[in-house]
Write a protein that holds these residues in place. Structure first.
Motif, PDB file in Angstrom:
ATOM      1  N   MET A 175       0.840  -1.181   0.000  1.00 55.76           N
ATOM      2  CA  MET A 175       0.000   0.000   0.000  1.00 55.76           C
ATOM      3  C   MET A 175       0.883   1.241   0.000  1.00 55.76           C
ATOM      4  O   MET A 175       1.835   1.324   0.742  1.00 55.76           O
ATOM      5  N   GLU A 176       0.495   2.147  -0.832  1.00 48.75           N
ATOM      6  CA  GLU A 176       1.258   3.371  -0.992  1.00 48.75           C
ATOM      7  C   GLU A 176       0.403   4.558  -0.570  1.00 48.75           C
ATOM      8  O   GLU A 176      -0.745   4.690  -0.986  1.00 48.75           O
ATOM      9  N   THR A 177       0.974   5.417   0.267  1.00 45.44           N
ATOM     10  CA  THR A 177       0.234   6.579   0.746  1.00 45.44           C
ATOM     11  C   THR A 177       0.409   7.737  -0.229  1.00 45.44           C
ATOM     12  O   THR A 177       1.523   8.152  -0.517  1.00 45.44           O
ATOM     13  N   TYR A 185     -10.136   7.193  -5.042  1.00 44.29           N
ATOM     14  CA  TYR A 185     -10.118   7.406  -6.493  1.00 44.29           C
ATOM     15  C   TYR A 185      -8.832   8.104  -6.932  1.00 44.29           C
ATOM     16  O   TYR A 185      -8.203   7.720  -7.907  1.00 44.29           O
ATOM     17  N   LEU A 186      -8.458   9.154  -6.191  1.00 40.13           N
ATOM     18  CA  LEU A 186      -7.251   9.897  -6.554  1.00 40.13           C
ATOM     19  C   LEU A 186      -5.985   9.078  -6.333  1.00 40.13           C
ATOM     20  O   LEU A 186      -5.021   9.204  -7.081  1.00 40.13           O
ATOM     21  N   ALA A 187      -5.984   8.222  -5.310  1.00 39.22           N
ATOM     22  CA  ALA A 187      -4.805   7.396  -5.036  1.00 39.22           C
ATOM     23  C   ALA A 187      -4.710   6.249  -6.040  1.00 39.22           C
ATOM     24  O   ALA A 187      -3.616   5.860  -6.445  1.00 39.22           O
ATOM     25  N   GLY A 188      -5.873   5.705  -6.431  1.00 36.78           N
ATOM     26  CA  GLY A 188      -5.875   4.589  -7.370  1.00 36.78           C
ATOM     27  C   GLY A 188      -5.207   3.357  -6.767  1.00 36.78           C
ATOM     28  O   GLY A 188      -5.064   3.237  -5.552  1.00 36.78           O
ATOM     29  N   ASN A 243      -5.219  -0.212  -1.805  1.00 38.78           N
ATOM     30  CA  ASN A 243      -4.614   1.118  -1.768  1.00 38.78           C
ATOM     31  C   ASN A 243      -5.671   2.198  -1.574  1.00 38.78           C
ATOM     32  O   ASN A 243      -5.464   3.162  -0.830  1.00 38.78           O
ATOM     33  N   GLY A 244      -6.807   2.038  -2.229  1.00 36.19           N
ATOM     34  CA  GLY A 244      -7.893   3.008  -2.055  1.00 36.19           C
ATOM     35  C   GLY A 244      -8.417   3.004  -0.635  1.00 36.19           C
ATOM     36  O   GLY A 244      -8.653   4.060  -0.040  1.00 36.19           O
ATOM     37  N   ILE A 249     -14.056   1.614  -2.581  1.00 37.47           N
ATOM     38  CA  ILE A 249     -14.913   1.815  -3.750  1.00 37.47           C
ATOM     39  C   ILE A 249     -14.213   2.718  -4.767  1.00 37.47           C
ATOM     40  O   ILE A 249     -14.173   2.433  -5.969  1.00 37.47           O
ATOM     41  N   GLY A 250     -13.624   3.819  -4.273  1.00 40.19           N
ATOM     42  CA  GLY A 250     -12.914   4.740  -5.162  1.00 40.19           C
ATOM     43  C   GLY A 250     -11.710   4.097  -5.832  1.00 40.19           C
ATOM     44  O   GLY A 250     -11.417   4.349  -7.000  1.00 40.19           O
ATOM     45  N   GLY A 251     -10.988   3.244  -5.079  1.00 37.79           N
ATOM     46  CA  GLY A 251      -9.828   2.567  -5.647  1.00 37.79           C
ATOM     47  C   GLY A 251     -10.200   1.591  -6.753  1.00 37.79           C
ATOM     48  O   GLY A 251      -9.489   1.456  -7.752  1.00 37.79           O
TER      49      GLY A 251
END
Length: 129
Positions: A1-3, A43-46, A51-52, A123-125
């Motif tokens: 996971m990436e922040t 969503y922005l992190a993808g 990760n999301g 959900i966004g991811g």
């Protein structure tokens, strides 16, 4: 996971603005604020569901901590004023106990925002990929 701190910051902003607007339509507004903020962060992190969810969790946790501190300080000030005005009835511990109760409420808010935002982030991811 990436922040992705940019995504977390935007998710935090969405949660704060959504919470302020959501006060008018509570509790639905509070529920949707954490969820939408998490979706924005995820969503922005993808990077998929994990990760999301991680970035949404961070956005919700940070906003919950900020809200907890604010609620705790307000409770401490109000409790202190009541304790001071109450004299022997309020006692010197009135402010501390009032602030502590508000802080415990803030911890519950933090957990709620974190879980709600993690779900939204997941959900966004998924949507981003």
């Amino acid at each position: 996971m990436e922040t992705d701190w940019r995504a977390v910051g935007i998710g935090f902003a969405v949660i704060v603005v959504g919470s302020i607007v959501g006060v008018a339509i509570a509790p639905l507004g509070q529920l949707s604020a954490g969820l939408f903020g998490g979706v924005a962060a995820g969503y922005l992190a993808g990077g998929g569901i994990g990760n999301g969810a991680w970035n949404g969790l961070l956005a919700g946790s940070i906003s919950g901590i900020v809200v907890s501190v604010v609620i705790g300080l307000i409770g401490l000030l109000i409790g202190g004023a009541i304790g001071f005005a109450g004299g022997p009835l309020g006692g010197p511990l009135g402010g501390i106990l009032g602030g502590l109760g508000a802080f415990v409420l803030g911890i519950v808010v933090t957990v709620f925002f974190a879980l709600d935002s993690a779900l939204g982030g997941a959900i966004g991811g998924v949507v981003a990929d």
